[in-house]
Design an enzyme around this catalytic site. Structure first.
Site, PDB file in Angstrom:
ATOM      1  N   SER A 131       0.830  -1.211   0.000  1.00 27.96           N
ATOM      2  CA  SER A 131       0.000   0.000   0.000  1.00 27.96           C
ATOM      3  C   SER A 131       0.857   1.250   0.000  1.00 27.96           C
ATOM      4  O   SER A 131       0.360   2.333  -0.244  1.00 27.96           O
ATOM      5  CB  SER A 131      -0.867   0.076   1.252  1.00 27.96           C
ATOM      6  OG  SER A 131      -1.185  -1.156   1.748  1.00 27.96           O
TER       7      SER A 131
ATOM      8  N   HIS B 134      -1.490  -2.745  -6.915  1.00 30.83           N
ATOM      9  CA  HIS B 134      -2.175  -2.505  -5.642  1.00 30.83           C
ATOM     10  C   HIS B 134      -3.687  -2.680  -5.778  1.00 30.83           C
ATOM     11  O   HIS B 134      -4.363  -1.874  -6.423  1.00 30.83           O
ATOM     12  CB  HIS B 134      -1.837  -1.085  -5.140  1.00 30.83           C
ATOM     13  CG  HIS B 134      -2.396  -0.797  -3.803  1.00 30.83           C
ATOM     14  ND1 HIS B 134      -2.873   0.437  -3.439  1.00 30.83           N
ATOM     15  CD2 HIS B 134      -2.570  -1.595  -2.720  1.00 30.83           C
ATOM     16  CE1 HIS B 134      -3.318   0.395  -2.195  1.00 30.83           C
ATOM     17  NE2 HIS B 134      -3.149  -0.832  -1.744  1.00 30.83           N
TER      18      HIS B 134
ATOM     19  N   GLU C 297      -4.197  -0.102  -8.762  1.00 31.52           N
ATOM     20  CA  GLU C 297      -3.187   0.911  -9.067  1.00 31.52           C
ATOM     21  C   GLU C 297      -1.938   0.165  -9.549  1.00 31.52           C
ATOM     22  O   GLU C 297      -1.482  -0.773  -8.872  1.00 31.52           O
ATOM     23  CB  GLU C 297      -2.813   1.713  -7.818  1.00 31.52           C
ATOM     24  CG  GLU C 297      -3.888   2.664  -7.334  1.00 31.52           C
ATOM     25  CD  GLU C 297      -3.472   3.383  -6.038  1.00 31.52           C
ATOM     26  OE1 GLU C 297      -3.703   4.586  -5.942  1.00 31.52           O
ATOM     27  OE2 GLU C 297      -2.946   2.735  -5.108  1.00 31.52           O
TER      28      GLU C 297
ATOM     29  N   ASN D 191      -4.172   6.007  -1.319  1.00 28.26           N
ATOM     30  CA  ASN D 191      -3.824   6.131   0.104  1.00 28.26           C
ATOM     31  C   ASN D 191      -3.259   7.502   0.470  1.00 28.26           C
ATOM     32  O   ASN D 191      -3.350   7.914   1.623  1.00 28.26           O
ATOM     33  CB  ASN D 191      -2.853   5.022   0.522  1.00 28.26           C
ATOM     34  CG  ASN D 191      -3.583   3.715   0.718  1.00 28.26           C
ATOM     35  OD1 ASN D 191      -4.773   3.713   1.002  1.00 28.26           O
ATOM     36  ND2 ASN D 191      -2.890   2.611   0.565  1.00 28.26           N
TER      37      ASN D 191
HETATM   38  N1  CAA Z   1     -16.888 -11.937  -1.707  1.00 31.97           N
HETATM   39  C1  CAA Z   1     -18.083 -12.020  -2.309  1.00 31.97           C
HETATM   40  N2  CAA Z   1     -19.143 -11.252  -1.977  1.00 31.97           N
HETATM   41  C2  CAA Z   1     -18.969 -10.383  -0.978  1.00 31.97           C
HETATM   42  C3  CAA Z   1     -17.742 -10.253  -0.273  1.00 31.97           C
HETATM   43  C4  CAA Z   1     -16.664 -11.070  -0.705  1.00 31.97           C
HETATM   44  N3  CAA Z   1     -15.460 -11.021  -0.123  1.00 31.97           N
HETATM   45  N4  CAA Z   1     -17.890  -9.310   0.684  1.00 31.97           N
HETATM   46  C5  CAA Z   1     -19.154  -8.857   0.605  1.00 31.97           C
HETATM   47  N5  CAA Z   1     -19.797  -9.507  -0.394  1.00 31.97           N
HETATM   48  C6  CAA Z   1     -21.170  -9.300  -0.832  1.00 31.97           C
HETATM   49  C7  CAA Z   1     -22.137  -9.442   0.318  1.00 31.97           C
HETATM   50  O1  CAA Z   1     -22.536 -10.781   0.444  1.00 31.97           O
HETATM   51  C8  CAA Z   1     -23.287  -8.554  -0.107  1.00 31.97           C
HETATM   52  O2  CAA Z   1     -24.167  -9.252  -0.940  1.00 31.97           O
HETATM   53  P1  CAA Z   1     -25.731  -8.866  -0.922  1.00 31.97           P
HETATM   54  O3  CAA Z   1     -25.816  -7.460  -1.395  1.00 31.97           O
HETATM   55  O4  CAA Z   1     -26.327  -9.847  -1.849  1.00 31.97           O
HETATM   56  O5  CAA Z   1     -26.137  -9.051   0.502  1.00 31.97           O
HETATM   57  C9  CAA Z   1     -22.632  -7.494  -0.942  1.00 31.97           C
HETATM   58  O6  CAA Z   1     -21.322  -7.947  -1.280  1.00 31.97           O
HETATM   59  C10 CAA Z   1     -22.537  -6.227  -0.197  1.00 31.97           C
HETATM   60  O7  CAA Z   1     -21.898  -6.476   1.025  1.00 31.97           O
HETATM   61  P2  CAA Z   1     -22.397  -5.975   2.421  1.00 31.97           P
HETATM   62  O8  CAA Z   1     -23.880  -5.938   2.450  1.00 31.97           O
HETATM   63  O9  CAA Z   1     -21.681  -6.720   3.480  1.00 31.97           O
HETATM   64  O10 CAA Z   1     -21.877  -4.525   2.563  1.00 31.97           O
HETATM   65  P3  CAA Z   1     -21.885  -3.293   1.602  1.00 31.97           P
HETATM   66  O11 CAA Z   1     -23.152  -3.099   0.871  1.00 31.97           O
HETATM   67  O12 CAA Z   1     -21.384  -2.209   2.476  1.00 31.97           O
HETATM   68  O13 CAA Z   1     -20.765  -3.586   0.487  1.00 31.97           O
HETATM   69  C11 CAA Z   1     -18.466  -3.165   0.230  1.00 31.97           C
HETATM   70  C12 CAA Z   1     -19.532  -4.039   0.817  1.00 31.97           C
HETATM   71  C13 CAA Z   1     -18.376  -3.337  -1.280  1.00 31.97           C
HETATM   72  C14 CAA Z   1     -17.147  -3.644   0.853  1.00 31.97           C
HETATM   73  C15 CAA Z   1     -18.775  -1.664   0.518  1.00 31.97           C
HETATM   74  O14 CAA Z   1     -19.078  -1.499   1.867  1.00 31.97           O
HETATM   75  C16 CAA Z   1     -17.642  -0.769   0.185  1.00 31.97           C
HETATM   76  O15 CAA Z   1     -17.408  -0.420  -0.961  1.00 31.97           O
HETATM   77  N6  CAA Z   1     -16.904  -0.344   1.226  1.00 31.97           N
HETATM   78  C17 CAA Z   1     -15.708   0.475   1.072  1.00 31.97           C
HETATM   79  C18 CAA Z   1     -14.566  -0.413   0.763  1.00 31.97           C
HETATM   80  C19 CAA Z   1     -13.317   0.360   0.551  1.00 31.97           C
HETATM   81  O16 CAA Z   1     -13.245   1.569   0.654  1.00 31.97           O
HETATM   82  N7  CAA Z   1     -12.257  -0.380   0.229  1.00 31.97           N
HETATM   83  C20 CAA Z   1     -10.969   0.202   0.047  1.00 31.97           C
HETATM   84  C21 CAA Z   1     -10.214   0.141   1.325  1.00 31.97           C
HETATM   85  S1  CAA Z   1      -8.656   0.886   1.170  1.00 31.97           S
HETATM   86  C22 CAA Z   1      -7.693  -0.344   0.585  1.00 31.97           C
HETATM   87  O17 CAA Z   1      -8.049  -1.465   0.454  1.00 31.97           O
HETATM   88  C23 CAA Z   1      -6.330   0.058   0.194  1.00 31.97           C
HETATM   89  C24 CAA Z   1      -5.308   0.092   1.206  1.00 31.97           C
HETATM   90  O18 CAA Z   1      -4.181  -0.025   0.822  1.00 31.97           O
HETATM   91  C25 CAA Z   1      -5.538   0.411   2.602  1.00 31.97           C
END
Ligand code: CAA
Length: 293
Positions: free
Chosen positions: A127, A148, A160, A199
């Site tokens: 990251s 990334h 990325e 990030n």
């Molecule tokens: N595999 C398959 N399906 C998955 C899953 C996975 N690993 N995780 C969740 N799902 C599915 C769930 O089953 C759910 O399905 P339904 O809609 O049928 O119920 C659907 O995806 C949505 O999940 P949730 O209801 O649990 O939650 P949500 O609507 O909030 O969506 C999310 C989940 C896509 C993660 C959303 O919350 C989101 O976009 N969150 C922000 C994530 C983010 O910002 N990520 C970047 C982090 S920073 C990073 O990673 C970089 C770093 O270097 C730090």
């Protein structure tokens, strides 16, 4: 073997079966249809990673995104192992996703360099750590770049791609093609600078959310509600911190602070929570209690 614009990739090795590694291996096998080796240092880490893959595939199955036969095909394409040589010796692309520790990553890069075929590309899912420094641990810096992914890799569309000081255009082109075959959108980070694009912007924002708690300016629920409803983020910053891991976030903030500017100084509460092992979902508690969810 060369494809039209880059190396033809048939087999991918993913190193690290944790939060990111398991998801990257799954997307490579499920969407990219690649043969994938998934390697971790202990059998229990591999087992946990394969369990997470099975759980995720079950979700896709229950929604009708994949059939049971496809699920089994995906699982058959993933070859779990604790043997590094077995994982990388016939790989065309190695994606490193081990913990965010520079010495550990450099030693992995150096070992992989000695075991992987000469044509293989070594990419890091780091990251924030310098790609140029990781490349310097190998004898093939032109074949090293950043790749990334975002958490959860199964759902997040972005990759990325980061150019180190010596990365060749062919390496960038190959990794871009692989990411696209995995169904991802890519952006190119032209200069190797900590935090890359996302990030560099996200970590200071998360750090400010922690500072608001530390200074007693608002309750955590209200901070999350404000950003969800005021900025349309899918989850509030403190919930997102629990997903990413407070230790990972602290590690990135420290690199931004030491390599770019003291203004990225992590909030004392972030450090305190990491010391108390309140790391988020991975330890059951962070800003929220995940043990009952
Ligand atoms: N595999 C398959 N399906 C998955 C899953 C996975 N690993 N995780 C969740 N799902 C599915 C769930 O089953 C759910 O399905 P339904 O809609 O049928 O119920 C659907 O995806 C949505 O999940 P949730 O209801 O649990 O939650 P949500 O609507 O909030 O969506 C999310 C989940 C896509 C993660 C959303 O919350 C989101 O976009 N969150 C922000 C994530 C983010 O910002 N990520 C970047 C982090 S920073 C990073 O990673 C970089 C770093 O270097 C730090």
């Amino acid at each position: 073997m060369r494809g039209e614009n880059g190396l033809e990739v048939r087999k991918i090795a993913v190193l690290g079966a944790g939060l990111m590694g398991h998801g990257i291996a799954q997307v490579a096998a499920q969407v990219g249809k690649y043969e994938v080796s998934l390697r971790d240092v202990k059998q229990e880490f591999i087992d946990r990673g394969m369990d997470m893959i099975r759980n995720s595939l079950q979700k896709f199955l229950s929604k009708g995104v994949i059939s049971e036969a496809e699920m089994n095909e995906v699982l058959a394409r993933i070859h779990p192992t604790i043997d590094l040589k077995e994982a990388v010796s016939d790989a065309d692309l190695i994606i490193e996703a081990v913990p965010e520790n520079i010495e550990l990553k450099k030693s992995v890069f150096s070992e992989v360099d000695s075991l992987a075929p000469p044509h293989a590309i070594i990419a890091s899912n780091t990251s924030s750590i310098s790609i140029t420094e990781l490349a310097s641990a190998t004898n093939r810096p032109e074949k090293v770049c950043g790749m990334h992914f975002f958490n959860p890799p199964q759902l997040m569309k972005l990759v990325e791609i980061i150019k180190g000081a010596k990365t060749s255009d062919e390496t960038i082109q190959t990794v871009r093609q692989v990411a696209e075959k995995m169904g991802k959108e890519t952006v190119l980070v032209k200069k190797d600078c900590p935090g890359f694009i996302v990030n560099r912007i996200l970590i200071p924002a998360l750090n400010e959310a922690v500072a608001l708690v530390w200074e007693g300016i608002a309750d955590k629920e209200d901070i999350d509600k404000a950003i969800k409803l005021g900025l349309n983020w899918p989850m509030g910053p403190l919930t997102l911190l629990d997903y990413i891991g407070l230790d990972t976030t602290l590690a990135i903030a420290e690199v931004l602070e030491s390599e770019i500017d003291p203004k990225f100084h992590p909030c004392p509460l972030l450090r305190q929570m990491v010391r108390a092992k309140l790391l988020g979902r991975k330890t059951g508690k962070g800003f929220y209690d995940w043990t009952k969810k």
